[in-house]
Motif scaffolding. Structure first.
Motif, mmCIF file in Angstrom:
data_model
loop_
_atom_site.group_PDB
_atom_site.id
_atom_site.type_symbol
_atom_site.label_atom_id
_atom_site.label_comp_id
_atom_site.label_asym_id
_atom_site.label_seq_id
_atom_site.Cartn_x
_atom_site.Cartn_y
_atom_site.Cartn_z
ATOM 1 N N UNK A 1 0.861 -1.183 0.000
ATOM 2 C CA UNK A 1 0.000 0.000 0.000
ATOM 3 C C UNK A 1 0.891 1.225 0.000
ATOM 4 N N UNK A 2 1.019 1.832 -1.167
ATOM 5 C CA UNK A 2 1.822 3.054 -1.270
ATOM 6 C C UNK A 2 1.040 4.214 -0.668
ATOM 7 N N UNK A 3 1.730 5.231 -0.196
ATOM 8 C CA UNK A 3 1.048 6.351 0.449
ATOM 9 C C UNK A 3 -0.073 6.916 -0.402
ATOM 10 N N UNK A 4 -1.259 6.965 0.154
ATOM 11 C CA UNK A 4 -2.405 7.526 -0.551
ATOM 12 C C UNK A 4 -3.022 6.633 -1.596
ATOM 13 N N UNK A 5 -2.552 5.402 -1.708
ATOM 14 C CA UNK A 5 -3.096 4.501 -2.723
ATOM 15 C C UNK A 5 -3.722 3.270 -2.069
ATOM 16 N N UNK A 6 -4.441 2.509 -2.882
ATOM 17 C CA UNK A 6 -5.072 1.322 -2.329
ATOM 18 C C UNK A 6 -4.137 0.121 -2.387
ATOM 19 N N UNK A 7 -4.548 -0.934 -1.765
ATOM 20 C CA UNK A 7 -3.755 -2.148 -1.714
ATOM 21 C C UNK A 7 -3.524 -2.727 -3.101
ATOM 22 N N UNK A 8 -2.306 -3.188 -3.321
ATOM 23 C CA UNK A 8 -1.974 -3.841 -4.583
ATOM 24 C C UNK A 8 -1.275 -5.157 -4.275
#
Lengths: 113, 113
Positions: A38-45
């Motif tokens: 989970x990169x900052x400000x993004x959803x789970x990948x």
């Protein structure tokens, strides 16, 4: 109780350092194993997953993980981290018994440029 | 990969009001969706499994009358937080399974004043 445990809560590395994040689970029987980022400000990948076959799994962005059944472990590795790898990493397991995806506590990785 | 979308991405409401969060699978059909809750610096906790056309299955400790889940179609599941209180403030994430892989929505941040 069934659980997933990530040993490192916060890891700080310099660029080009090697990374290994620990993950252990307590399920018996068949399991499917995952690492999410989970990169900052993004959803789970999804980084990578293991269902069966070769216990050494290659994922995206140079990540790999090794399933060691005898140790109930699925550690995540990367030979040389980059600043862009700064993110939250989650190990997750689906046990054949429950069919539910259970997450570890997460590890915050901070890579210094 | 498949896309799961949540709406709204953030919402602020007054204590005692109800809030509905939508989870849509944009390019695939999902008979099962999952709702998670993530507290700050903690892992994702599975709240419930949403089943299209039938009642949701709730995890132990999750109040089904407080967190109403409706999975009315193969592409939409909704989570309604009823009579919200400040302790319900959290980050809610949904996921849906497609071809053996789970895809996650962007998350919805709920703040109850």
């Amino acid at each position: 109780a069934q659980s997933v445990s990530q040993h490192n809560h916060h890891v700080i590395l310099s660029e080009a350092a090697s990374l290994e994040l620990g993950c252990n689970y307590s399920y018996g029987g068949t399991v499917n194993l995952f690492w999410y980022v989970q990169y900052p400000g993004q959803h789970l990948q999804l980084l990578l997953k293991y269902f069966s076959g070769d216990p050494l799994v290659k994922g995206i962005k140079g990540f790999e993980a090794e399933f060691i059944k005898s140790k109930f472990s699925f550690n995540l590795r990367k030979p040389s981290v980059q600043w862009s790898d700064t993110a939250e990493y989650f190990c997750a397991v689906i046990s054949g018994n429950t069919g539910k995806l259970i997450f570890g506590q997460g590890t915050t990785l901070q890579v210094k440029p | 990969g498949a896309v799961v979308s949540q709406h709204p991405s953030w919402v602020i409401c007054k204590s005692g009001t109800s809030v509905k969060i939508e989870c849509r699978s944009l390019d695939f059909q999902a008979t099962t969706m999952f709702w998670y809750r993530q507290f700050p610096k903690q892992s994702l906790m599975l709240m419930a499994t949403s089943n299209e056309g039938s009642k949701a299955t709730y995890e132990q400790g999750v109040e089904k009358d407080k967190f109403l889940i409706n999975h009315a179609s193969l592409t939409l599941s909704t989570l309604t937080v009823t009579s919200a209180h400040p302790e319900d403030s959290s980050f809610y994430i949904c996921s849906a399974e497609n071809t053996g892989e789970l895809f996650f929505g962007e998350g919805s941040r709920l703040t109850v004043l």
